[in-house]
Scaffold this active site. Structure first.
Site, PDB file in Angstrom:
ATOM      1  N   SER A 100      37.328  81.336 -24.671  1.00 35.74           N
ATOM      2  CA  SER A 100      36.007  81.949 -24.838  1.00 35.74           C
ATOM      3  C   SER A 100      35.906  82.764 -26.118  1.00 35.74           C
ATOM      4  O   SER A 100      34.810  82.981 -26.641  1.00 35.74           O
ATOM      5  CB  SER A 100      35.668  82.831 -23.632  1.00 35.74           C
ATOM      6  OG  SER A 100      36.647  83.833 -23.447  1.00 35.74           O
ATOM      7  N   GLU A 101      37.049  83.233 -26.644  1.00 37.95           N
ATOM      8  CA  GLU A 101      37.053  83.974 -27.905  1.00 37.95           C
ATOM      9  C   GLU A 101      38.115  83.441 -28.847  1.00 37.95           C
ATOM     10  O   GLU A 101      39.255  83.207 -28.431  1.00 37.95           O
ATOM     11  CB  GLU A 101      37.306  85.479 -27.686  1.00 37.95           C
ATOM     12  CG  GLU A 101      36.138  86.244 -27.109  1.00 37.95           C
ATOM     13  CD  GLU A 101      36.132  86.261 -25.600  1.00 37.95           C
ATOM     14  OE1 GLU A 101      35.060  86.529 -25.025  1.00 37.95           O
ATOM     15  OE2 GLU A 101      37.165  85.984 -24.991  1.00 37.95           O
ATOM     16  N   THR A 102      37.731  83.236 -30.093  1.00 37.64           N
ATOM     17  CA  THR A 102      38.676  82.964 -31.171  1.00 37.64           C
ATOM     18  C   THR A 102      38.303  83.866 -32.336  1.00 37.64           C
ATOM     19  O   THR A 102      37.164  83.827 -32.817  1.00 37.64           O
ATOM     20  CB  THR A 102      38.630  81.495 -31.621  1.00 37.64           C
ATOM     21  OG1 THR A 102      38.981  80.646 -30.515  1.00 37.64           O
ATOM     22  CG2 THR A 102      39.615  81.252 -32.756  1.00 37.64           C
TER      23      THR A 102
END
Length: 255
Positions: A45-47
């Protein structure tokens, strides 16, 4: 092109819990298309892509209580390392009373006939906070089935971009005591359920501080991975959110 990359689990001291995020270290700027390709490859969901603004800056920071400032698309983010984790310096967003009739279809679709204690809305973050009845306990929130895909069919006009379900905490007894629990859903931005959400706690901290009359709180996000947060409201209207972090993967990305 070879880039250092890590996967870190945030808001936990244990691997495979908390909020997983990929962190890619850059010496030079990449175009947006490459950012998106790497993020899709990581499938999290986050990079985050971290690039030094000045050649003399360092990617490593070992001094306890020293602050790092990150310039992001959403503004400056400040973080500092402490002995038991990382502290994020975040704004505090108030949540105002929300007319239930305006969001009744959304809530009904999400949680059915679940009893509700309070409803608030944060215009700054476009997050809807729904407090479940005090008659429920943590296990009820953990096991609650939320119809996130059906939420996309409800007329919303962009007002709500995130749904927070929250519940008052319970006495510790034989387990660790938490002041409140939560879960967070944002199918409108492609996230069915976020494991642990710092931004949601900028709203939750404001709400529960008023409800409980406390400036120091402990919170638990009841996703399947779970995450613990220590919250401290500051006199300047901001909030410090502290959590642990576990690096579970370190390697080199070849692109």
């Amino acid at each position: 092109m070879k880039l250092p990359i890590f996967i870190a689990d945030a808001f936990t001291a244990q691997a495979f819990r908390g909020n997983p995020a990929a962190v890619c270290l850059l010496e030079n700027k990449l175009d947006e298309d490459m950012h998106q390709k790497i993020a899709r490859e990581m499938n999290l969901s986050e990079t985050a892509f971290i690039r030094k603004l000045h050649p003399t800056d360092s990617f490593t920071q070992k001094n306890v209580n020293s602050t790092l400032t990150f310039v992001t698309l959403s503004g400056e983010l400040k973080a500092r390392k402490v002995e038991d984790g990382i502290v994020l310096d975040l704004p505090l967003y108030p949540a105002h009373y929300q007319d239930v009739h305006e969001v009744k279809d959304l809530i009904k679709t999400a949680i059915g006939d679940t009893m509700i204690q309070d409803i608030r809305y944060s215009p700054d973050t476009r997050k809807l906070l729904v407090r479940l009845s005090d008659a429920y306990d943590r296990s009820f929130l953990e096991n609650l089935k939320v119809s996130t895909q059906d939420l996309l069919q409800i007329e919303n006009t962009g007002k709500v971009r995130g749904l927070i379900l929250t519940l008052k905490g319970e006495p510790g007894g034989q387990t660790q005591a938490f002041d409140f629990y939560s879960r967070y859903f944002a199918p409108w931005v492609g996230v069915a359920e976020d494991p642990v959400t710092g931004s949601a706690h900028t709203v939750l901290s404001s709400y529960w501080s008023q409800e409980l009359g406390k400036k120091e709180m402990r919170a638990f996000q009841c996703s399947s991975r779970g995450g613990e947060l220590a919250i401290s409201l500051r006199p300047d209207g901001r909030v410090d959110i502290r959590g642990g972090a576990a690096v579970v993967l370190e390697g080199t990305l070849t692109a």
